[in-house]
Design an enzyme around this catalytic site. Structure first.
Site, PDB file in Angstrom:
ATOM      1  N   LYS A   1      -3.954 -28.221  29.889  1.00 54.64           N
ATOM      2  CA  LYS A   1      -4.856 -29.382  29.969  1.00 54.64           C
ATOM      3  C   LYS A   1      -4.892 -30.295  28.871  1.00 54.64           C
ATOM      4  O   LYS A   1      -4.791 -31.546  28.986  1.00 54.64           O
ATOM      5  CB  LYS A   1      -6.272 -28.916  30.238  1.00 54.64           C
ATOM      6  CG  LYS A   1      -6.888 -28.909  31.671  1.00 54.64           C
ATOM      7  CD  LYS A   1      -8.331 -28.606  31.647  1.00 54.64           C
ATOM      8  CE  LYS A   1      -8.433 -27.235  31.163  1.00 54.64           C
ATOM      9  NZ  LYS A   1      -9.636 -26.553  30.434  1.00 54.64           N
TER      10      LYS A   1
ATOM     11  N   PRO B   1      -3.851 -21.585  46.174  1.00 50.85           N
ATOM     12  CA  PRO B   1      -4.897 -21.373  44.851  1.00 50.85           C
ATOM     13  C   PRO B   1      -5.522 -22.690  44.842  1.00 50.85           C
ATOM     14  O   PRO B   1      -6.302 -23.082  44.021  1.00 50.85           O
ATOM     15  CB  PRO B   1      -3.972 -20.693  43.831  1.00 50.85           C
ATOM     16  CG  PRO B   1      -3.100 -19.955  44.654  1.00 50.85           C
ATOM     17  CD  PRO B   1      -2.769 -20.782  45.801  1.00 50.85           C
TER      18      PRO B   1
ATOM     19  N   CYS C   1      -3.350 -25.275   0.524  1.00 51.77           N
ATOM     20  CA  CYS C   1      -4.748 -24.854   0.357  1.00 51.77           C
ATOM     21  C   CYS C   1      -4.806 -23.496  -0.511  1.00 51.77           C
ATOM     22  O   CYS C   1      -4.317 -23.250  -1.440  1.00 51.77           O
ATOM     23  CB  CYS C   1      -5.579 -25.014   1.719  1.00 51.77           C
ATOM     24  SG  CYS C   1      -7.281 -24.933   1.529  1.00 51.77           S
TER      25      CYS C   1
ATOM     26  N   HIS D   1      -5.016 -30.141   3.529  1.00 54.88           N
ATOM     27  CA  HIS D   1      -4.214 -29.855   4.753  1.00 54.88           C
ATOM     28  C   HIS D   1      -3.595 -31.127   5.205  1.00 54.88           C
ATOM     29  O   HIS D   1      -3.645 -31.887   6.130  1.00 54.88           O
ATOM     30  CB  HIS D   1      -5.088 -29.209   5.827  1.00 54.88           C
ATOM     31  CG  HIS D   1      -5.754 -28.049   5.523  1.00 54.88           C
ATOM     32  ND1 HIS D   1      -4.998 -26.739   5.764  1.00 54.88           N
ATOM     33  CD2 HIS D   1      -6.771 -27.534   4.902  1.00 54.88           C
ATOM     34  CE1 HIS D   1      -5.654 -25.623   5.229  1.00 54.88           C
ATOM     35  NE2 HIS D   1      -6.742 -26.137   4.848  1.00 54.88           N
TER      36      HIS D   1
ATOM     37  N   GLU E   1      -0.808 -31.196   7.032  1.00 52.87           N
ATOM     38  CA  GLU E   1      -0.517 -31.099   8.399  1.00 52.87           C
ATOM     39  C   GLU E   1      -1.402 -31.725   9.463  1.00 52.87           C
ATOM     40  O   GLU E   1      -0.790 -32.094  10.391  1.00 52.87           O
ATOM     41  CB  GLU E   1      -0.251 -29.368   8.598  1.00 52.87           C
ATOM     42  CG  GLU E   1      -1.657 -28.580   8.566  1.00 52.87           C
ATOM     43  CD  GLU E   1      -2.137 -28.262   7.627  1.00 52.87           C
ATOM     44  OE1 GLU E   1      -1.667 -28.729   6.536  1.00 52.87           O
ATOM     45  OE2 GLU E   1      -3.136 -27.409   7.510  1.00 52.87           O
TER      46      GLU E   1
HETATM   47  N1  GLN Z   1     -10.102 -19.374   1.391  1.00 57.50           N
HETATM   48  C1  GLN Z   1      -9.422 -20.530   0.376  1.00 57.50           C
HETATM   49  C2  GLN Z   1     -10.813 -21.140   0.110  1.00 57.50           C
HETATM   50  O1  GLN Z   1     -11.922 -21.294   0.653  1.00 57.50           O
HETATM   51  C3  GLN Z   1      -8.586 -21.468   0.851  1.00 57.50           C
HETATM   52  C4  GLN Z   1      -9.087 -21.827   2.260  1.00 57.50           C
HETATM   53  C5  GLN Z   1      -7.788 -22.441   3.121  1.00 57.50           C
HETATM   54  O2  GLN Z   1      -6.736 -22.142   2.738  1.00 57.50           O
HETATM   55  N2  GLN Z   1      -8.274 -23.432   3.993  1.00 57.50           N
HETATM   56  O3  GLN Z   1     -10.947 -21.780  -0.938  1.00 57.50           O
END
Ligand code: GLN
Length: 547
Positions: free
Chosen positions: A17, A189, A380, A519, A521
Protein backbone atom coordinates in the site's frame (compact mmCIF):
# COMPACT_ATOMS: atom_id res chain seq x y z
CA UNK A 1 -8.37 23.14 -1.53
CA UNK A 2 -6.79 19.71 -1.81
CA UNK A 3 -8.52 16.73 -3.31
CA UNK A 4 -8.22 13.68 -1.05
CA UNK A 5 -7.29 10.15 -2.01
CA UNK A 6 -7.79 7.62 0.78
CA UNK A 7 -5.81 4.43 0.40
CA UNK A 8 -6.93 1.31 2.25
CA UNK A 9 -6.02 -2.36 2.07
CA UNK A 10 -7.84 -5.65 2.34
CA UNK A 11 -7.49 -9.46 2.20
CA UNK A 12 -3.93 -9.61 3.58
CA UNK A 13 -1.31 -7.19 4.89
CA UNK A 14 1.99 -6.32 3.15
CA UNK A 15 0.39 -5.77 -0.24
CA UNK A 16 2.50 -2.71 -0.88
CA UNK A 17 0.00 0.00 0.00
CA UNK A 18 2.78 2.39 0.95
CA UNK A 19 4.55 1.81 -2.34
CA UNK A 20 1.33 2.19 -4.34
CA UNK A 21 0.61 5.47 -2.54
CA UNK A 22 4.14 6.74 -3.13
CA UNK A 23 4.08 5.76 -6.80
CA UNK A 24 0.71 7.43 -7.30
CA UNK A 25 2.11 10.57 -5.67
CA UNK A 26 5.01 10.53 -8.12
CA UNK A 27 2.66 10.06 -11.09
CA UNK A 28 0.45 12.96 -10.05
CA UNK A 29 3.58 15.11 -9.75
CA UNK A 30 4.63 13.98 -13.22
CA UNK A 31 1.35 15.43 -14.43
CA UNK A 32 2.15 18.76 -12.84
CA UNK A 33 0.18 18.49 -9.58
CA UNK A 34 1.51 19.11 -6.08
CA UNK A 35 1.03 16.34 -3.52
CA UNK A 36 1.44 15.49 0.15
CA UNK A 37 1.32 11.97 1.54
CA UNK A 38 0.11 10.94 4.98
CA UNK A 39 0.01 7.78 7.02
CA UNK A 40 -2.62 6.96 9.64
CA UNK A 41 -1.65 3.98 11.77
CA UNK A 42 -4.14 2.12 13.95
CA UNK A 43 -1.64 0.88 16.56
CA UNK A 44 -1.69 2.30 20.09
CA UNK A 45 1.96 3.38 20.34
CA UNK A 46 2.03 7.16 20.37
CA UNK A 47 4.73 7.03 17.68
CA UNK A 48 7.09 4.33 16.36
CA UNK A 49 10.04 5.87 18.26
CA UNK A 50 9.88 3.26 21.00
CA UNK A 51 9.02 0.30 18.75
CA UNK A 52 11.68 -2.29 18.05
CA UNK A 53 13.03 -2.11 14.52
CA UNK A 54 12.85 -5.93 14.67
CA UNK A 55 9.11 -5.69 14.77
CA UNK A 56 8.29 -2.57 12.91
CA UNK A 57 11.22 -1.78 10.65
CA UNK A 58 13.21 1.42 10.83
CA UNK A 59 12.04 4.63 12.43
CA UNK A 60 11.97 7.34 9.80
CA UNK A 61 12.86 10.81 11.10
CA UNK A 62 11.50 13.99 9.54
CA UNK A 63 13.20 17.40 9.31
CA UNK A 64 10.94 18.72 12.06
CA UNK A 65 11.98 15.91 14.37
CA UNK A 66 9.10 13.42 14.25
CA UNK A 67 9.79 9.70 14.61
CA UNK A 68 7.54 8.11 12.04
CA UNK A 69 6.67 4.98 10.13
CA UNK A 70 9.04 3.77 7.44
CA UNK A 71 6.36 4.33 4.81
CA UNK A 72 7.08 8.05 5.10
CA UNK A 73 10.52 7.17 3.78
CA UNK A 74 8.94 5.66 0.67
CA UNK A 75 6.82 8.76 0.24
CA UNK A 76 9.87 11.01 0.35
CA UNK A 77 11.97 8.80 -1.89
CA UNK A 78 9.30 8.84 -4.58
CA UNK A 79 8.04 12.41 -4.38
CA UNK A 80 10.96 14.34 -2.91
CA UNK A 81 8.49 16.17 -0.67
CA UNK A 82 10.00 16.38 2.85
CA UNK A 83 7.58 14.75 5.27
CA UNK A 84 6.49 16.62 8.39
CA UNK A 85 5.36 15.75 11.91
CA UNK A 86 1.81 16.27 10.72
CA UNK A 87 2.09 13.58 8.04
CA UNK A 88 1.96 10.67 10.44
CA UNK A 89 -0.46 9.84 13.21
CA UNK A 90 -1.40 6.75 15.23
CA UNK A 91 -4.42 5.78 17.33
CA UNK A 92 -2.14 6.21 20.33
CA UNK A 93 -1.46 9.85 19.42
CA UNK A 94 -5.13 10.57 18.68
CA UNK A 95 -6.32 8.99 21.93
CA UNK A 96 -3.66 10.73 23.97
CA UNK A 97 -4.77 14.11 22.55
CA UNK A 98 -8.42 13.33 23.24
CA UNK A 99 -7.63 12.24 26.81
CA UNK A 100 -5.52 15.34 27.43
CA UNK A 101 -8.41 17.52 26.29
CA UNK A 102 -10.78 15.55 28.50
CA UNK A 103 -8.56 16.10 31.55
CA UNK A 104 -8.30 19.81 30.77
CA UNK A 105 -12.08 20.01 30.70
CA UNK A 106 -12.19 21.09 27.05
CA UNK A 107 -15.27 18.95 26.38
CA UNK A 108 -17.33 20.80 28.98
CA UNK A 109 -18.57 17.76 30.85
CA UNK A 110 -19.69 15.77 27.79
CA UNK A 111 -19.40 11.98 27.63
CA UNK A 112 -16.35 11.26 25.47
CA UNK A 113 -16.92 8.70 22.72
CA UNK A 114 -15.16 7.24 19.71
CA UNK A 115 -17.80 8.91 17.54
CA UNK A 116 -17.64 11.90 17.47
CA UNK A 117 -14.65 12.79 19.67
CA UNK A 118 -12.02 10.41 18.36
CA UNK A 119 -13.26 10.66 14.77
CA UNK A 120 -13.31 14.47 14.99
CA UNK A 121 -9.71 14.47 16.14
CA UNK A 122 -8.78 12.29 13.14
CA UNK A 123 -10.65 14.63 10.79
CA UNK A 124 -8.83 17.65 12.23
CA UNK A 125 -5.58 15.87 11.52
CA UNK A 126 -6.60 15.18 7.91
CA UNK A 127 -7.34 18.87 7.33
CA UNK A 128 -3.91 20.18 8.31
CA UNK A 129 -2.36 21.95 5.32
CA UNK A 130 -5.31 21.24 3.03
CA UNK A 131 -4.81 24.56 1.25
CA UNK A 132 -1.21 23.86 0.35
CA UNK A 133 -1.43 21.11 -2.26
CA UNK A 134 -3.53 19.79 -5.14
CA UNK A 135 -3.74 16.26 -3.78
CA UNK A 136 -3.54 14.83 -0.29
CA UNK A 137 -2.92 11.08 -0.28
CA UNK A 138 -3.83 9.45 3.03
CA UNK A 139 -2.93 5.84 3.64
CA UNK A 140 -4.68 3.91 6.40
CA UNK A 141 -2.40 1.28 7.96
CA UNK A 142 -3.57 -2.29 8.53
CA UNK A 143 -6.41 -4.02 6.67
CA UNK A 144 -10.14 -3.34 6.56
CA UNK A 145 -11.91 -5.32 9.26
CA UNK A 146 -9.22 -4.85 11.92
CA UNK A 147 -10.78 -3.73 15.18
CA UNK A 148 -8.20 -0.96 15.68
CA UNK A 149 -8.78 0.51 12.24
CA UNK A 150 -12.49 1.20 12.65
CA UNK A 151 -12.28 4.78 13.98
CA UNK A 152 -10.07 5.70 11.01
CA UNK A 153 -12.45 4.18 8.47
CA UNK A 154 -15.38 5.90 10.13
CA UNK A 155 -13.48 9.20 10.13
CA UNK A 156 -12.63 9.06 6.41
CA UNK A 157 -16.22 8.09 5.60
CA UNK A 158 -17.48 11.15 7.47
CA UNK A 159 -14.76 13.33 6.02
CA UNK A 160 -15.78 12.53 2.45
CA UNK A 161 -19.32 13.63 3.33
CA UNK A 162 -18.17 16.83 5.01
CA UNK A 163 -16.35 17.79 1.82
CA UNK A 164 -17.94 18.77 -1.49
CA UNK A 165 -19.07 15.86 -3.67
CA UNK A 166 -16.17 14.72 -5.83
CA UNK A 167 -13.45 16.04 -3.54
CA UNK A 168 -12.53 12.65 -2.04
CA UNK A 169 -11.99 9.25 -3.58
CA UNK A 170 -11.21 5.83 -2.12
CA UNK A 171 -8.61 3.48 -3.48
CA UNK A 172 -8.51 -0.06 -2.11
CA UNK A 173 -5.69 -2.59 -2.49
CA UNK A 174 -6.49 -6.28 -2.55
CA UNK A 175 -4.98 -9.60 -3.52
CA UNK A 176 -6.04 -11.96 -6.31
CA UNK A 177 -4.71 -15.34 -5.21
CA UNK A 178 -3.79 -17.85 -7.90
CA UNK A 179 -4.92 -21.45 -7.57
CA UNK A 180 -2.38 -23.54 -9.42
CA UNK A 181 -4.60 -26.64 -9.41
CA UNK A 182 -7.32 -24.96 -11.43
CA UNK A 183 -5.02 -22.39 -13.04
CA UNK A 184 -7.29 -19.54 -11.97
CA UNK A 185 -7.10 -16.17 -10.30
CA UNK A 186 -9.69 -15.99 -7.57
CA UNK A 187 -11.71 -12.82 -7.10
CA UNK A 188 -13.78 -13.85 -4.09
CA UNK A 189 -11.43 -12.46 -1.39
CA UNK A 190 -11.50 -9.12 -3.21
CA UNK A 191 -15.29 -9.18 -3.34
CA UNK A 192 -15.44 -9.91 0.40
CA UNK A 193 -12.98 -7.20 1.21
CA UNK A 194 -14.98 -4.64 -0.77
CA UNK A 195 -18.19 -5.83 0.97
CA UNK A 196 -16.47 -5.23 4.29
CA UNK A 197 -15.64 -1.68 3.21
CA UNK A 198 -19.18 -1.11 1.92
CA UNK A 199 -20.62 -2.32 5.21
CA UNK A 200 -18.91 0.60 6.92
CA UNK A 201 -20.18 3.01 4.32
CA UNK A 202 -17.19 3.28 2.01
CA UNK A 203 -17.51 2.48 -1.69
CA UNK A 204 -14.12 2.24 -3.37
CA UNK A 205 -13.63 4.18 -6.59
CA UNK A 206 -10.44 2.35 -7.56
CA UNK A 207 -9.32 -1.19 -6.89
CA UNK A 208 -5.65 -2.02 -7.10
CA UNK A 209 -5.31 -5.80 -7.35
CA UNK A 210 -2.04 -7.48 -6.50
CA UNK A 211 -1.55 -10.54 -8.66
CA UNK A 212 1.32 -12.82 -9.59
CA UNK A 213 -0.33 -13.53 -12.95
CA UNK A 214 -1.84 -11.34 -15.64
CA UNK A 215 -5.48 -10.51 -14.92
CA UNK A 216 -7.65 -11.74 -17.81
CA UNK A 217 -10.22 -9.30 -19.19
CA UNK A 218 -13.02 -11.57 -18.04
CA UNK A 219 -11.85 -11.44 -14.43
CA UNK A 220 -11.46 -7.69 -14.58
CA UNK A 221 -15.05 -7.37 -15.76
CA UNK A 222 -16.22 -9.68 -13.03
CA UNK A 223 -14.42 -7.67 -10.33
CA UNK A 224 -15.84 -4.44 -11.73
CA UNK A 225 -19.36 -5.85 -11.75
CA UNK A 226 -19.32 -7.47 -8.33
CA UNK A 227 -17.39 -4.72 -6.59
CA UNK A 228 -19.30 -1.85 -8.15
CA UNK A 229 -16.33 -0.06 -9.75
CA UNK A 230 -15.67 0.89 -13.37
CA UNK A 231 -13.70 -1.63 -15.38
CA UNK A 232 -10.91 0.87 -16.10
CA UNK A 233 -10.65 1.46 -12.35
CA UNK A 234 -9.59 -2.14 -11.73
CA UNK A 235 -5.82 -1.69 -11.83
CA UNK A 236 -3.35 -4.56 -11.81
CA UNK A 237 -0.29 -4.51 -9.55
CA UNK A 238 2.21 -7.13 -10.60
CA UNK A 239 5.38 -8.12 -8.76
CA UNK A 240 8.34 -5.89 -9.64
CA UNK A 241 12.07 -6.50 -9.72
CA UNK A 242 12.73 -3.11 -8.18
CA UNK A 243 10.40 -0.83 -6.25
CA UNK A 244 11.54 2.04 -8.48
CA UNK A 245 9.67 0.47 -11.39
CA UNK A 246 6.41 1.16 -9.59
CA UNK A 247 5.61 4.60 -11.05
CA UNK A 248 6.07 3.42 -14.66
CA UNK A 249 4.33 0.09 -13.99
CA UNK A 250 1.31 1.76 -12.38
CA UNK A 251 1.19 4.29 -15.19
CA UNK A 252 1.10 1.48 -17.77
CA UNK A 253 -1.77 -0.11 -15.88
CA UNK A 254 -3.62 3.19 -15.97
CA UNK A 255 -3.66 4.07 -12.27
CA UNK A 256 -3.07 7.82 -12.64
CA UNK A 257 -5.60 8.06 -15.45
CA UNK A 258 -8.18 6.18 -13.36
CA UNK A 259 -7.59 8.59 -10.46
CA UNK A 260 -7.97 11.68 -12.65
CA UNK A 261 -11.13 10.18 -14.20
CA UNK A 262 -12.54 9.49 -10.75
CA UNK A 263 -12.11 13.20 -9.96
CA UNK A 264 -13.47 14.13 -13.37
CA UNK A 265 -10.33 16.05 -14.29
CA UNK A 266 -10.29 16.43 -18.03
CA UNK A 267 -8.45 16.89 -20.17
CA UNK A 268 -5.83 15.17 -18.02
CA UNK A 269 -2.46 16.92 -18.27
CA UNK A 270 0.08 14.69 -20.05
CA UNK A 271 2.65 13.10 -17.77
CA UNK A 272 6.37 13.82 -17.96
CA UNK A 273 8.02 10.56 -16.96
CA UNK A 274 11.56 11.24 -18.22
CA UNK A 275 12.98 11.15 -14.69
CA UNK A 276 11.46 7.74 -13.99
CA UNK A 277 12.69 6.37 -17.32
CA UNK A 278 16.19 7.43 -16.33
CA UNK A 279 15.80 5.79 -12.90
CA UNK A 280 14.54 2.63 -14.60
CA UNK A 281 17.48 2.59 -16.99
CA UNK A 282 20.04 3.00 -14.21
CA UNK A 283 18.48 0.22 -12.13
CA UNK A 284 18.26 -2.26 -14.97
CA UNK A 285 21.46 -1.61 -16.87
CA UNK A 286 24.31 -1.51 -14.36
CA UNK A 287 27.82 -1.62 -15.77
CA UNK A 288 29.31 -3.59 -12.89
CA UNK A 289 28.77 -4.33 -9.25
CA UNK A 290 30.31 -3.72 -5.84
CA UNK A 291 29.93 -5.66 -2.62
CA UNK A 292 29.19 -3.69 0.52
CA UNK A 293 29.01 -5.16 4.03
CA UNK A 294 26.54 -3.62 6.47
CA UNK A 295 27.81 -4.57 9.90
CA UNK A 296 24.88 -4.32 12.27
CA UNK A 297 22.75 -5.87 14.94
CA UNK A 298 19.26 -6.16 13.49
CA UNK A 299 20.58 -7.86 10.42
CA UNK A 300 17.77 -10.42 10.44
CA UNK A 301 15.20 -7.85 9.44
CA UNK A 302 16.34 -5.79 6.51
CA UNK A 303 13.52 -3.32 7.09
CA UNK A 304 15.43 -2.18 10.18
CA UNK A 305 17.90 -0.47 7.81
CA UNK A 306 15.49 0.26 4.97
CA UNK A 307 16.68 3.78 4.15
CA UNK A 308 20.34 2.74 4.22
CA UNK A 309 19.73 -0.08 1.76
CA UNK A 310 17.83 2.31 -0.50
CA UNK A 311 20.46 5.04 -0.24
CA UNK A 312 23.14 2.50 -1.23
CA UNK A 313 21.05 1.50 -4.22
CA UNK A 314 20.81 5.19 -5.16
CA UNK A 315 24.58 5.53 -4.75
CA UNK A 316 24.92 2.61 -7.15
CA UNK A 317 22.61 4.29 -9.63
CA UNK A 318 24.74 7.44 -9.51
CA UNK A 319 27.76 5.33 -10.52
CA UNK A 320 25.83 2.98 -12.81
CA UNK A 321 26.73 -0.07 -10.75
CA UNK A 322 24.68 -2.54 -8.79
CA UNK A 323 25.38 -2.50 -5.06
CA UNK A 324 25.22 -5.97 -3.59
CA UNK A 325 24.52 -5.62 0.10
CA UNK A 326 25.48 -8.30 2.56
CA UNK A 327 24.29 -8.14 6.14
CA UNK A 328 27.03 -9.09 8.56
CA UNK A 329 26.16 -9.68 12.20
CA UNK A 330 28.63 -7.72 14.35
CA UNK A 331 28.12 -10.07 17.29
CA UNK A 332 29.83 -12.87 15.40
CA UNK A 333 33.22 -11.25 15.94
CA UNK A 334 32.69 -9.41 19.22
CA UNK A 335 35.41 -11.61 20.67
CA UNK A 336 37.26 -12.89 17.63
CA UNK A 337 39.22 -11.62 14.68
CA UNK A 338 36.96 -9.71 12.28
CA UNK A 339 39.08 -10.32 9.17
CA UNK A 340 37.54 -13.65 8.09
CA UNK A 341 34.10 -12.04 8.18
CA UNK A 342 35.01 -8.82 6.40
CA UNK A 343 37.52 -9.79 3.74
CA UNK A 344 36.44 -9.43 0.13
CA UNK A 345 34.07 -6.49 0.55
CA UNK A 346 34.64 -3.33 -1.44
CA UNK A 347 33.29 -1.15 1.35
CA UNK A 348 32.03 -1.41 4.91
CA UNK A 349 29.13 0.46 6.42
CA UNK A 350 28.36 0.52 10.14
CA UNK A 351 24.83 1.87 10.63
CA UNK A 352 23.05 3.40 13.62
CA UNK A 353 22.01 1.37 16.60
CA UNK A 354 21.24 1.36 20.29
CA UNK A 355 22.68 -0.55 23.23
CA UNK A 356 25.95 -2.33 23.79
CA UNK A 357 25.27 -5.63 22.03
CA UNK A 358 27.52 -6.06 19.01
CA UNK A 359 29.50 -2.87 19.58
CA UNK A 360 32.89 -4.55 20.08
CA UNK A 361 32.38 -6.17 16.66
CA UNK A 362 31.52 -2.81 15.13
CA UNK A 363 34.66 -1.27 16.64
CA UNK A 364 36.67 -4.09 15.05
CA UNK A 365 34.99 -3.43 11.71
CA UNK A 366 36.10 0.22 11.90
CA UNK A 367 39.63 -0.89 12.75
CA UNK A 368 39.70 -3.38 9.89
CA UNK A 369 38.54 -0.71 7.40
CA UNK A 370 41.07 1.82 8.71
CA UNK A 371 44.03 -0.54 8.65
CA UNK A 372 43.20 -2.16 5.31
CA UNK A 373 42.29 1.10 3.55
CA UNK A 374 38.76 -0.09 2.81
CA UNK A 375 36.09 2.58 2.30
CA UNK A 376 34.15 3.01 5.55
CA UNK A 377 30.97 4.90 6.23
CA UNK A 378 29.93 5.10 9.89
CA UNK A 379 26.45 6.41 10.55
CA UNK A 380 25.51 7.70 14.00
CA UNK A 381 26.53 4.76 16.25
CA UNK A 382 28.86 3.80 13.37
CA UNK A 383 30.65 7.15 13.75
CA UNK A 384 30.82 6.77 17.53
CA UNK A 385 32.40 3.31 17.12
CA UNK A 386 34.96 4.71 14.67
CA UNK A 387 35.91 7.41 17.19
CA UNK A 388 36.23 4.88 20.02
CA UNK A 389 38.39 2.73 17.74
CA UNK A 390 40.63 5.71 16.98
CA UNK A 391 40.87 6.61 20.67
CA UNK A 392 41.73 3.08 21.76
CA UNK A 393 44.06 1.99 19.00
CA UNK A 394 45.67 5.18 17.70
CA UNK A 395 45.37 7.90 20.36
CA UNK A 396 46.39 5.66 23.27
CA UNK A 397 43.15 5.81 25.28
CA UNK A 398 42.84 2.07 25.77
CA UNK A 399 39.74 2.32 27.97
CA UNK A 400 37.76 4.51 25.57
CA UNK A 401 34.05 3.70 25.33
CA UNK A 402 30.57 5.20 25.41
CA UNK A 403 28.45 6.22 28.40
CA UNK A 404 25.60 4.41 26.69
CA UNK A 405 27.25 1.09 27.54
CA UNK A 406 28.56 2.10 30.94
CA UNK A 407 25.08 3.25 31.82
CA UNK A 408 23.75 -0.21 30.90
CA UNK A 409 26.48 -1.93 32.88
CA UNK A 410 26.00 0.48 35.79
CA UNK A 411 29.67 1.27 36.22
CA UNK A 412 32.71 3.20 35.09
CA UNK A 413 34.28 0.63 32.84
CA UNK A 414 35.06 3.11 30.09
CA UNK A 415 36.63 6.47 29.56
CA UNK A 416 33.57 8.30 28.10
CA UNK A 417 34.79 9.51 24.73
CA UNK A 418 31.10 9.36 23.78
CA UNK A 419 28.87 10.90 26.47
CA UNK A 420 25.19 11.43 27.21
CA UNK A 421 24.21 14.87 25.96
CA UNK A 422 21.79 16.68 28.28
CA UNK A 423 21.58 20.16 26.81
CA UNK A 424 22.03 21.51 23.31
CA UNK A 425 21.02 24.31 20.97
CA UNK A 426 18.37 23.89 18.29
CA UNK A 427 17.95 26.93 16.03
CA UNK A 428 17.66 29.76 18.56
CA UNK A 429 16.61 27.88 21.67
CA UNK A 430 18.18 25.45 24.14
CA UNK A 431 16.86 21.92 24.62
CA UNK A 432 17.43 20.24 28.00
CA UNK A 433 16.99 16.61 29.06
CA UNK A 434 17.07 14.87 32.41
CA UNK A 435 18.55 11.41 32.81
CA UNK A 436 15.19 10.00 33.93
CA UNK A 437 13.08 11.48 31.10
CA UNK A 438 10.66 9.16 29.28
CA UNK A 439 12.25 7.03 26.60
CA UNK A 440 9.95 8.35 23.84
CA UNK A 441 10.96 11.46 21.89
CA UNK A 442 13.87 12.45 24.14
CA UNK A 443 16.64 12.35 21.58
CA UNK A 444 18.34 15.00 19.52
CA UNK A 445 15.87 14.64 16.67
CA UNK A 446 15.38 16.19 13.27
CA UNK A 447 17.35 18.53 11.05
CA UNK A 448 20.40 20.37 12.40
CA UNK A 449 22.96 22.49 10.59
CA UNK A 450 26.61 21.51 10.45
CA UNK A 451 29.61 23.56 9.34
CA UNK A 452 32.18 21.69 7.30
CA UNK A 453 35.89 22.39 7.36
CA UNK A 454 37.26 24.00 4.21
CA UNK A 455 39.45 21.58 2.30
CA UNK A 456 38.05 18.47 4.01
CA UNK A 457 36.90 15.47 2.05
CA UNK A 458 33.29 15.99 3.12
CA UNK A 459 33.31 19.64 2.03
CA UNK A 460 34.51 18.47 -1.36
CA UNK A 461 31.84 15.73 -1.54
CA UNK A 462 28.98 18.03 -0.54
CA UNK A 463 30.36 20.90 -2.63
CA UNK A 464 29.55 23.31 0.22
CA UNK A 465 30.53 24.03 3.83
CA UNK A 466 27.05 24.34 5.33
CA UNK A 467 24.75 21.35 5.38
CA UNK A 468 21.57 20.29 7.09
CA UNK A 469 21.00 16.66 8.06
CA UNK A 470 18.64 14.67 10.26
CA UNK A 471 19.56 13.35 13.68
CA UNK A 472 18.28 10.71 16.09
CA UNK A 473 20.54 10.00 19.05
CA UNK A 474 21.20 10.68 22.73
CA UNK A 475 24.99 10.42 22.84
CA UNK A 476 27.75 12.60 21.36
CA UNK A 477 31.48 12.50 20.81
CA UNK A 478 33.14 14.60 23.54
CA UNK A 479 35.15 17.53 22.14
CA UNK A 480 37.40 17.15 25.20
CA UNK A 481 39.25 14.50 23.21
CA UNK A 482 39.30 16.42 19.95
CA UNK A 483 42.90 17.62 20.06
CA UNK A 484 44.21 14.23 21.01
CA UNK A 485 42.27 12.49 18.28
CA UNK A 486 43.18 15.12 15.65
CA UNK A 487 46.84 14.72 16.54
CA UNK A 488 46.37 11.01 15.90
CA UNK A 489 45.02 11.85 12.42
CA UNK A 490 41.24 11.77 12.92
CA UNK A 491 39.97 15.08 11.60
CA UNK A 492 36.80 16.65 13.01
CA UNK A 493 35.65 17.91 9.62
CA UNK A 494 32.08 18.84 10.53
CA UNK A 495 30.86 20.57 13.69
CA UNK A 496 27.61 22.09 14.95
CA UNK A 497 27.58 25.85 14.22
CA UNK A 498 28.46 26.62 17.88
CA UNK A 499 31.46 24.29 17.62
CA UNK A 500 30.31 22.11 20.52
CA UNK A 501 29.04 18.98 18.81
CA UNK A 502 31.14 16.90 16.41
CA UNK A 503 29.06 16.07 13.36
CA UNK A 504 31.62 14.44 11.04
CA UNK A 505 35.01 12.80 11.44
CA UNK A 506 37.35 11.57 8.70
CA UNK A 507 40.75 9.90 8.68
CA UNK A 508 43.46 11.92 6.98
CA UNK A 509 45.36 9.86 4.44
CA UNK A 510 42.73 7.10 4.19
CA UNK A 511 41.14 6.66 0.75
CA UNK A 512 37.61 7.02 2.19
CA UNK A 513 36.83 6.85 5.89
CA UNK A 514 33.99 9.05 7.10
CA UNK A 515 31.82 8.94 10.20
CA UNK A 516 28.70 11.08 10.48
CA UNK A 517 26.61 11.69 13.60
CA UNK A 518 23.47 12.18 11.48
CA UNK A 519 21.47 10.00 9.09
CA UNK A 520 22.23 11.00 5.49
CA UNK A 521 20.30 7.95 4.21
CA UNK A 522 17.02 9.64 5.12
CA UNK A 523 17.45 12.30 2.46
CA UNK A 524 18.60 10.17 -0.48
CA UNK A 525 16.36 9.70 -3.51
CA UNK A 526 16.64 7.54 -6.63
CA UNK A 527 16.55 10.65 -8.79
CA UNK A 528 18.87 12.59 -6.43
CA UNK A 529 21.29 10.18 -4.72
CA UNK A 530 22.77 11.57 -1.51
CA UNK A 531 26.31 12.89 -2.22
CA UNK A 532 27.85 10.86 0.64
CA UNK A 533 26.34 7.61 -0.65
CA UNK A 534 27.18 8.43 -4.27
CA UNK A 535 30.81 9.08 -3.34
CA UNK A 536 31.01 6.11 -0.95
CA UNK A 537 29.93 3.80 -3.78
CA UNK A 538 32.37 5.54 -6.14
CA UNK A 539 35.14 4.73 -3.66
CA UNK A 540 33.87 1.13 -3.49
CA UNK A 541 34.07 0.93 -7.30
CA UNK A 542 37.69 2.10 -7.12
CA UNK A 543 38.36 -0.49 -4.45
CA UNK A 544 36.83 -3.19 -6.65
CA UNK A 545 39.33 -2.32 -9.38
CA UNK A 546 42.23 -2.80 -6.96
CA UNK A 547 41.28 -6.27 -5.72
N1 GLN B 1 22.84 4.87 20.44
C1 GLN B 1 23.53 6.00 19.92
C2 GLN B 1 23.02 7.30 20.53
O1 GLN B 1 21.94 7.35 21.07
C3 GLN B 1 23.43 6.07 18.41
C4 GLN B 1 22.05 6.25 17.94
C5 GLN B 1 21.91 5.96 16.47
O2 GLN B 1 22.78 5.32 15.89
N2 GLN B 1 20.82 6.39 15.86
O3 GLN B 1 23.71 8.29 20.47
Amino acid sequence: MARYIFITGGVVSSLGKGLASAALGALLQARGFSVRLRKLDPYLNVDPGTMSPFEHGEVFVTDDGAETDLDLGHYERFTGVPARKTDSVSSGRIYSTVLEKERRGDYLGKTIQVVPHVTNEIKEFLKIGEDEVDFMLCEIGGTVGDIEGLPFFEAIRQFSHDKKRGQCIFMHLTLLPYLAASGELKTKPTQHSVKELQSIGIAPDILVCRSEHPIPEKEREKIALFCNVRKEAVVAAYDLKSIYEAPLAYHEQGLDQAVLDAFDISPAPAPNLAMWHDVHDRIHNPEGHVKVAIVGKYTQLEDAYKSIAEALTHGGMANRVKVKIEWVDAELFDREDAAPYLEGYHAILVPGGFGERGTEGKIKAAQFAREKNIPYLGICLGMQMAVIEAARNVAGLSKAGSEEFDHEAGGKRFEPVVYHLKEWVQGNHTVARKADDDKGGTMRLGAYTASLKDGSKVAEIYGTTTIEERHRHRYEVDTKYRERLENAGLMFSGMSPDGKLPEIVEWKGHPWFIGVQFHPELKSKPFAPHPLFADFVRAAVEMSRLV
